[in-house]
Design a protein around this motif. Structure first.
Motif, PDB file in Angstrom:
ATOM      1  N   TRP A 114       0.892  -1.165  -0.004  1.00  0.00           N
ATOM      2  CA  TRP A 114      -0.161  -0.054  -0.108  1.00  0.00           C
ATOM      3  C   TRP A 114       0.875   1.122  -0.043  1.00  0.00           C
ATOM      4  O   TRP A 114       1.310   1.734   0.961  1.00  0.00           O
ATOM      5  CB  TRP A 114      -0.959   0.014   1.324  1.00  0.00           C
ATOM      6  N   THR A 115       0.998   1.654  -1.132  1.00  0.00           N
ATOM      7  CA  THR A 115       2.061   3.041  -1.377  1.00  0.00           C
ATOM      8  C   THR A 115       1.203   4.137  -1.370  1.00  0.00           C
ATOM      9  O   THR A 115       1.600   5.257  -0.947  1.00  0.00           O
ATOM     10  CB  THR A 115       3.209   2.780  -2.330  1.00  0.00           C
ATOM     11  N   ALA A 116       0.079   4.115  -2.403  1.00  0.00           N
ATOM     12  CA  ALA A 116      -0.585   5.165  -2.795  1.00  0.00           C
ATOM     13  C   ALA A 116      -2.069   4.874  -2.246  1.00  0.00           C
ATOM     14  O   ALA A 116      -2.637   3.729  -1.936  1.00  0.00           O
ATOM     15  CB  ALA A 116      -0.854   5.276  -4.296  1.00  0.00           C
ATOM     16  N   ALA A 117      -2.590   5.865  -1.523  1.00  0.00           N
ATOM     17  CA  ALA A 117      -3.887   5.932  -0.824  1.00  0.00           C
ATOM     18  C   ALA A 117      -5.106   5.347  -1.557  1.00  0.00           C
ATOM     19  O   ALA A 117      -5.788   4.628  -1.030  1.00  0.00           O
ATOM     20  CB  ALA A 117      -4.266   7.351  -0.354  1.00  0.00           C
ATOM     21  N   ASP A 118      -4.890   5.668  -2.760  1.00  0.00           N
ATOM     22  CA  ASP A 118      -6.044   4.979  -3.629  1.00  0.00           C
ATOM     23  C   ASP A 118      -5.704   3.704  -4.586  1.00  0.00           C
ATOM     24  O   ASP A 118      -6.163   3.426  -5.464  1.00  0.00           O
ATOM     25  CB  ASP A 118      -6.580   6.083  -4.761  1.00  0.00           C
ATOM     26  N   ALA A 119      -4.638   3.103  -4.041  1.00  0.00           N
ATOM     27  CA  ALA A 119      -3.928   1.892  -4.828  1.00  0.00           C
ATOM     28  C   ALA A 119      -3.378   1.047  -3.932  1.00  0.00           C
ATOM     29  O   ALA A 119      -2.168   0.758  -3.630  1.00  0.00           O
ATOM     30  CB  ALA A 119      -3.122   2.335  -5.687  1.00  0.00           C
ATOM     31  N   LEU A 120      -4.210   0.266  -3.094  1.00  0.00           N
ATOM     32  CA  LEU A 120      -3.808  -0.692  -2.450  1.00  0.00           C
ATOM     33  C   LEU A 120      -3.889  -2.057  -3.240  1.00  0.00           C
ATOM     34  O   LEU A 120      -4.795  -2.566  -3.795  1.00  0.00           O
ATOM     35  CB  LEU A 120      -5.042  -0.909  -1.188  1.00  0.00           C
ATOM     36  N   TYR A 121      -2.816  -2.644  -3.279  1.00  0.00           N
ATOM     37  CA  TYR A 121      -2.457  -4.012  -4.039  1.00  0.00           C
ATOM     38  C   TYR A 121      -2.413  -5.181  -3.382  1.00  0.00           C
ATOM     39  O   TYR A 121      -1.784  -5.333  -2.158  1.00  0.00           O
ATOM     40  CB  TYR A 121      -1.447  -3.867  -5.046  1.00  0.00           C
ATOM     41  N   GLY A 122      -2.951  -6.274  -3.620  1.00  0.00           N
ATOM     42  CA  GLY A 122      -2.867  -7.591  -3.064  1.00  0.00           C
ATOM     43  C   GLY A 122      -2.798  -8.686  -4.213  1.00  0.00           C
ATOM     44  O   GLY A 122      -3.052  -8.637  -5.289  1.00  0.00           O
ATOM     45  N   ILE A 123      -2.106  -9.662  -3.690  1.00  0.00           N
ATOM     46  CA  ILE A 123      -1.693 -10.952  -4.701  1.00  0.00           C
ATOM     47  C   ILE A 123      -2.521 -11.987  -3.898  1.00  0.00           C
ATOM     48  O   ILE A 123      -2.025 -12.457  -2.711  1.00  0.00           O
ATOM     49  CB  ILE A 123      -0.542 -11.099  -5.032  1.00  0.00           C
ATOM     50  N   ASP A 124      -3.281 -12.915  -4.456  1.00  0.00           N
ATOM     51  CA  ASP A 124      -3.718 -14.094  -3.894  1.00  0.00           C
ATOM     52  C   ASP A 124      -2.916 -15.413  -3.857  1.00  0.00           C
ATOM     53  O   ASP A 124      -1.915 -15.495  -4.685  1.00  0.00           O
ATOM     54  CB  ASP A 124      -5.076 -14.428  -4.580  1.00  0.00           C
ATOM     55  N   PRO A 125      -3.178 -16.484  -3.256  1.00  0.00           N
ATOM     56  CA  PRO A 125      -2.410 -17.529  -3.320  1.00  0.00           C
ATOM     57  C   PRO A 125      -2.043 -18.253  -4.544  1.00  0.00           C
ATOM     58  O   PRO A 125      -1.017 -19.097  -4.769  1.00  0.00           O
ATOM     59  CB  PRO A 125      -2.852 -18.636  -2.214  1.00  0.00           C
ATOM     60  N   GLU A 126      -2.868 -17.837  -5.481  1.00  0.00           N
ATOM     61  CA  GLU A 126      -2.675 -18.378  -6.827  1.00  0.00           C
ATOM     62  C   GLU A 126      -1.846 -17.505  -7.976  1.00  0.00           C
ATOM     63  O   GLU A 126      -1.475 -17.979  -9.119  1.00  0.00           O
ATOM     64  CB  GLU A 126      -3.975 -18.724  -7.544  1.00  0.00           C
ATOM     65  N   GLY A 127      -1.390 -16.249  -7.197  1.00  0.00           N
ATOM     66  CA  GLY A 127      -0.768 -15.140  -7.960  1.00  0.00           C
ATOM     67  C   GLY A 127      -1.801 -14.169  -8.699  1.00  0.00           C
ATOM     68  O   GLY A 127      -0.989 -13.285  -9.398  1.00  0.00           O
TER      69      GLY A 127
END
Length: 288
Positions: free
Chosen positions: A211-224
């Protein structure tokens, strides 16, 4: 509906296995010996001063050479678990010493101010193995896997114990020091009081967050699979899939640029996770 339930169950099982595997690294065995490959990537960062990729692994900190192959930085082949950039690009890390090195089995918090060439002990040596570290708002947030809780420090020396937690990764709100997210086997756990309390995990089952930008929280799931949230995790939009299978680390450099480590390499996306190019090939040595 049945397909969704099956997918969710598979993802949850994968995250449980990942949590168990990472917990197993706490046996003090240190880095794997022998061979030129690297294994167990635990962190990826782009350094602001030289623009290079640095990868924390079971076998030390590496950067890609001219051919994209892992090149050891410095001479310490420790098992670097938690890894993040602190003030002025300092490396902050934790983990276990390499086999044969005379050091406590848990490194506590260690720091390098010369891009990984040398290291100094900061705190909690012999006591704590941080599996996830995040530096935000002039504060170090660390998931203490040894004791299963969140710790917070303003100076990297004196720590405040916060809530008990079983998590794989943490992320701190870029505009709010009291917002802390954690990935768990039941979804994303949220704290609005700086980690003193957390909600039960809900929503998507994700392995890693950045989470670097307030409007851009990124996530990656267990399958990529890569997803992005513009509202702090309340809703998510799928953008793409990182190559190479199950993820090992994720860092958002900015609102569009991502670095993802998976089973066979470290990849970069400049379009929010839609497409990726390989930065470092870890080959058969990259398995988690």
């Amino acid at each position: 509906m049945n397909k969704r339930i099956a997918t969710l169950s598979a993802a949850t099982a994968a995250l449980v296995l990942t949590l168990t595997a990472c917990g197993g690294d706490g046996d003090g065995s240190g880095a794997a010996s022998g061979g030129s490959g690297i294994s167990h990537i635990h962190g990826v960062e782009i350094h602001p001063k030289d623009g290079k990729l640095y990868v924390a692994t079971h076998n030390g900190i590496h950067t890609p050479d001219a051919d994209g192959r892992p090149q050891l930085v410095g001479d310490r082949e420790d098992d670097f678990m938690g890894f993040t950039l602190g003030p002025d690009g300092a490396f902050l890390a934790s983990g276990h010493p390499a086999p044969g090195r005379d050091a406590p089995s848990n490194l506590g918090l260690i720091e390098s101010t010369d891009i990984g060439r040398t290291w100094k002990e900061r705190s909690l040596v012999g006591e704590v193995d941080f599996h996830s570290l995040d530096y935000a708002h002039d504060t170090v947030y660390g998931y203490d896997s040894t004791n299963g809780l969140l710790r917070v420090s303003k100076d990297g020396t004196v720590w405040e114990k916060r809530s008990p937690l079983k998590a794989l990764d943490i992320a701190v709100g870029p505009t709010d020091p009291d917002t802390v997210l954690a990935t768990t086997e039941t979804g994303i756990s949220v704290s609005k009081d700086g980690g003193k309390t957390f909600t039960a995990g809900t929503g998507p089952v994700l392995a890693f967050l950045s989470w670097t930008a307030a409007d851009a929280l990124y996530g990656i799931d267990p399958e990529g699979g890569i997803s992005v949230s513009a509202d702090g995790g309340k809703s998510w939009r799928r953008t793409g899939t990182a190559p190479g299978g199950p993820p090992q680390a994720l860092t958002a450099v900015d609102a569009r640029r991502l670095i993802a480590a998976t089973g066979d390499g470290v990849y970069e996306s400049k379009d929010g996770g839609k497409t990726f190019t390989e930065l470092m090939d870890v080959g058969s040595g990259g398995g988690h």
